[in-house]
Write a protein that holds these residues in place. Sequence first.
Motif, PDB file in Angstrom:
ATOM      1  N   GLN A  80      55.180   4.490  44.223  1.00  0.00           N
ATOM      2  CA  GLN A  80      54.415   3.317  44.656  1.00  0.00           C
ATOM      3  C   GLN A  80      53.637   2.698  43.497  1.00  0.00           C
ATOM      4  O   GLN A  80      53.649   1.471  43.325  1.00  0.00           O
ATOM      5  N   MET A  81      52.977   3.525  42.688  1.00  0.00           N
ATOM      6  CA  MET A  81      52.201   2.971  41.575  1.00  0.00           C
ATOM      7  C   MET A  81      53.131   2.387  40.511  1.00  0.00           C
ATOM      8  O   MET A  81      52.798   1.381  39.870  1.00  0.00           O
ATOM      9  N   LEU A  85      52.978  -1.519  39.285  1.00  0.00           N
ATOM     10  CA  LEU A  85      52.804  -1.843  37.864  1.00  0.00           C
ATOM     11  C   LEU A  85      53.971  -2.686  37.347  1.00  0.00           C
ATOM     12  O   LEU A  85      53.775  -3.625  36.568  1.00  0.00           O
ATOM     13  N   CYS A  86      55.184  -2.348  37.785  1.00  0.00           N
ATOM     14  CA  CYS A  86      56.355  -3.104  37.333  1.00  0.00           C
ATOM     15  C   CYS A  86      56.297  -4.545  37.808  1.00  0.00           C
ATOM     16  O   CYS A  86      56.700  -5.460  37.078  1.00  0.00           O
ATOM     17  N   GLU A  92      61.814  -4.543  35.649  1.00  0.00           N
ATOM     18  CA  GLU A  92      62.490  -3.755  36.663  1.00  0.00           C
ATOM     19  C   GLU A  92      61.929  -2.333  36.679  1.00  0.00           C
ATOM     20  O   GLU A  92      61.532  -1.798  35.655  1.00  0.00           O
ATOM     21  N   LYS A  93      61.928  -1.745  37.862  1.00  0.00           N
ATOM     22  CA  LYS A  93      61.467  -0.368  37.985  1.00  0.00           C
ATOM     23  C   LYS A  93      62.448   0.568  37.279  1.00  0.00           C
ATOM     24  O   LYS A  93      63.650   0.515  37.523  1.00  0.00           O
ATOM     25  N   PRO A  94      61.957   1.417  36.386  1.00  0.00           N
ATOM     26  CA  PRO A  94      62.850   2.356  35.698  1.00  0.00           C
ATOM     27  C   PRO A  94      63.231   3.524  36.604  1.00  0.00           C
ATOM     28  O   PRO A  94      62.650   3.706  37.677  1.00  0.00           O
ATOM     29  N   ASP A 129      44.760  10.311  40.894  1.00  0.00           N
ATOM     30  CA  ASP A 129      45.712   9.208  41.056  1.00  0.00           C
ATOM     31  C   ASP A 129      45.524   8.109  40.018  1.00  0.00           C
ATOM     32  O   ASP A 129      46.502   7.592  39.457  1.00  0.00           O
ATOM     33  N   ASP A 130      44.274   7.725  39.732  1.00  0.00           N
ATOM     34  CA  ASP A 130      44.046   6.636  38.773  1.00  0.00           C
ATOM     35  C   ASP A 130      44.402   7.066  37.351  1.00  0.00           C
ATOM     36  O   ASP A 130      44.867   6.254  36.542  1.00  0.00           O
ATOM     37  N   GLU A 131      44.212   8.356  37.053  1.00  0.00           N
ATOM     38  CA  GLU A 131      44.583   8.870  35.739  1.00  0.00           C
ATOM     39  C   GLU A 131      46.108   8.882  35.571  1.00  0.00           C
ATOM     40  O   GLU A 131      46.634   8.504  34.520  1.00  0.00           O
TER      41      GLU A 131
END
Length: 277
Positions: A80-81, A85-86, A92-94, A129-131
Amino acid sequence: MNKTGLQLRMAVVGSILFGLYLAAAWFFHLLFDIDLMILVLLSIVLLPAGQYKLGKWLAVRSSGAEDMPEDDPRYRKVHQMTESLCRDMGMEKPRLMVAQMGVPNAFATGRKGAGIVVVSEELMRILDDDELEGVVAHELAHLNNRDTVMMTLGQSIATVVSYAVFFVVQAMGEDGPGFLVAWLASMVANFLVMLLVMAISRYREYVADDTARQYVGSGDPLARALEKISRSAENRESAVQDSGVNALCIFNGDRSALQQIMSTHPPTEKRIEKLRS
């Protein structure tokens, strides 16, 4: 070191590398009477392409990485993150993969549109999660900036220059230096060019950190992640022995003077300081 300063340094070092390549290509052109365009094709297209494909395959194989199932609750947040970010980065999502690396770490290989991000199980266990989002953003920045491609190109230039030096020494005549001296000279040339390549790599780590800070919204999550990774890696042996893979990882614990000069990463404490400045 601000972003403009980093870009200026990369431009200067990149220009020096390109100049060395042109000198080596011109030498081969004169010595062997090979068409200059054929030399460019071989050394700037085919050689890097081969190194890139082989390096990508070896990185995944030597790390023991496996695909990260999107429907597995353990990895859902990572997917999800990454997707979020993508979207923000316009890429594109890798392919996401997971590995048991012995230490908390992550790396990206490939290029924008055909990249792979590998995250270790150890990393996901110790980070909030944020890290973790900061680490993923850093790796996506490498793909978005085509850093793997650029580093492969730099290594190819080092190879071309070292061969040129070898033949220059060999061409000094029958009474000139022998094979061993020519070989040693080529190794020295390769080492000196790789010093420039490693310098660019360290600059690119700073740029990737700065890019992650922009898209996460703060440099603190990635700084905290680097602190945790550094502490957790102390007195622990990485399960990945491939130096090429370790060079790709977000954390590289080299500490001796020579290791720092030849390191692909700047000192972790400097990265943390810059992220929080």
